[in-house]
Design an enzyme around this catalytic site. Sequence first.
Site, PDB file in Angstrom:
ATOM      1  N   ASP A  45     -40.081 -57.011 -69.159  1.00  0.00           N
ATOM      2  CA  ASP A  45     -39.083 -56.874 -68.592  1.00  0.00           C
ATOM      3  C   ASP A  45     -38.058 -56.327 -68.671  1.00  0.00           C
ATOM      4  OD1 ASP A  45     -39.915 -56.603 -65.719  1.00  0.00           O
ATOM      5  OD2 ASP A  45     -40.134 -59.034 -65.430  1.00  0.00           O
ATOM      6  N   GLU A  68     -33.003 -54.741 -61.847  1.00  0.00           N
ATOM      7  CA  GLU A  68     -33.861 -56.120 -61.388  1.00  0.00           C
ATOM      8  C   GLU A  68     -33.433 -57.577 -62.026  1.00  0.00           C
ATOM      9  OE1 GLU A  68     -37.744 -58.089 -59.411  1.00  0.00           O
ATOM     10  OE2 GLU A  68     -37.858 -56.357 -60.962  1.00  0.00           O
ATOM     11  N   ASP A 133     -36.419 -50.348 -62.267  1.00  0.00           N
ATOM     12  CA  ASP A 133     -37.673 -51.247 -62.145  1.00  0.00           C
ATOM     13  C   ASP A 133     -38.305 -51.611 -63.503  1.00  0.00           C
ATOM     14  OD1 ASP A 133     -39.311 -54.053 -61.568  1.00  0.00           O
ATOM     15  OD2 ASP A 133     -39.695 -52.935 -59.564  1.00  0.00           O
ATOM     16  N   ILE A 135     -40.490 -53.570 -64.935  1.00  0.00           N
ATOM     17  CA  ILE A 135     -42.066 -54.322 -64.601  1.00  0.00           C
ATOM     18  C   ILE A 135     -42.387 -53.933 -63.176  1.00  0.00           C
ATOM     19  CG2 ILE A 135     -43.415 -55.205 -65.347  1.00  0.00           C
ATOM     20  CD1 ILE A 135     -43.600 -55.573 -67.726  1.00  0.00           C
ATOM     21  N   ASP A 136     -43.452 -52.803 -62.176  1.00  0.00           N
ATOM     22  CA  ASP A 136     -42.550 -52.871 -60.686  1.00  0.00           C
ATOM     23  C   ASP A 136     -44.182 -53.107 -60.740  1.00  0.00           C
ATOM     24  OD1 ASP A 136     -42.545 -52.702 -57.924  1.00  0.00           O
ATOM     25  OD2 ASP A 136     -43.082 -50.334 -57.792  1.00  0.00           O
ATOM     26  N   THR A 138     -45.844 -56.955 -60.543  1.00  0.00           N
ATOM     27  CA  THR A 138     -45.988 -58.543 -61.660  1.00  0.00           C
ATOM     28  C   THR A 138     -47.206 -58.392 -62.210  1.00  0.00           C
ATOM     29  OG1 THR A 138     -44.192 -59.097 -60.988  1.00  0.00           O
ATOM     30  CG2 THR A 138     -45.524 -60.572 -62.405  1.00  0.00           C
ATOM     31  N   ASP A 293     -36.974 -50.639 -55.602  1.00  0.00           N
ATOM     32  CA  ASP A 293     -39.030 -50.567 -55.839  1.00  0.00           C
ATOM     33  C   ASP A 293     -38.934 -49.417 -54.891  1.00  0.00           C
ATOM     34  OD1 ASP A 293     -39.916 -52.966 -56.610  1.00  0.00           O
ATOM     35  OD2 ASP A 293     -38.770 -53.938 -55.170  1.00  0.00           O
TER      36      ASP A 293
END
Length: 351
Positions: A45, A68, A133, A135-136, A138, A293
Amino acid sequence: MSYAKELEVAQLAVQRATILTKRVFHEKAKGTVDKNDKSPVTIGDFGAQALIIAALKASFPDDEIVAEEEAAGLKENSELRKTVWDLVKSTKLDDAGAEKILGGEVKTDEDMLTFIDYGNSKGGASGRIWAIDPIDGTKGFLRGGQYAVCLALMVDGEVTVGVLGCPNLPVDDSAPLTADIGKDATDEGRGVIFSAVLGQGATSRPLSTAGLEKERSISMRPITDIAAATFCESVEAGHSSHGDQADIAAKLGITNPSVRMDSQAKYASIARGAGDIYLRLPTSKTYQEKIWDHAAGDLIVREAGGAVTDVHGKRLDFKVGRTLANNKGVVAAPAATHAQVLKAVQEVLKV
């Protein structure tokens, strides 16, 4: 405006950041026994966000950014900071021309922290604002399943450019969705960059470690028989009501099992016709979706011939800050079929 420069920078930035996340997975997460260990996600991230923001600030220094992550965690943890910095400084595209376009070299770990914290914009209805984002998805990332690196540009609250890096989706746009797509994906034959510009259609191209590969136009497939359609939904029941989804499928006569995967890879999959309908059904009266997102996926689906609304039939509203405060849930489907799907959603949810 053509937004040609914005699109090129966004695609290359997402591509470079996606390469970093793949490195994190293979070096830090692959074979992890304890899937509750979020440290690989944290590393990915921070690193991806730093690289993307560096590129954006080099080309568009006055633009605001909604992202984020914030750098406080790295400032407090020197070991984590060093790990992320080692990845950031060593992740480059194998193409000098592409790197020159990106600019924004992160020269020190202090630069890295500064770039990460540029993502603190409150959003809103005016000006140029990027949503990131890094890393959308997780849990998809940790299991080697679907996740996405997401970037979108909003101009006066309208999404105008959207890019998704989906490293574990098949390169082949015609590959059908399968039940196991949400786990244990391998690198071979996988990795796609999806893009769209408002009014200019949507495209896909293979993920590269260098410059941009040749693009292909994508579009949603027309649904001639709603009963044969394929749903996409979230893996986690906490993200979308699986029970309501099953009732909606039954009302529409759909018998194919829903394909569950993490992240905006669902938007990408229906945009290129691998699936047909994406539902994200409210599980809480108070939860507000985050704009990062949905912004890129919303545009890509609409530019591929789809319609995206909330469960009340309202377009997603990116003008009100960092969340979709004026919306509940998501209903995405081919434009010609959307009203039929929305009617079934509203009947089941009683809205």
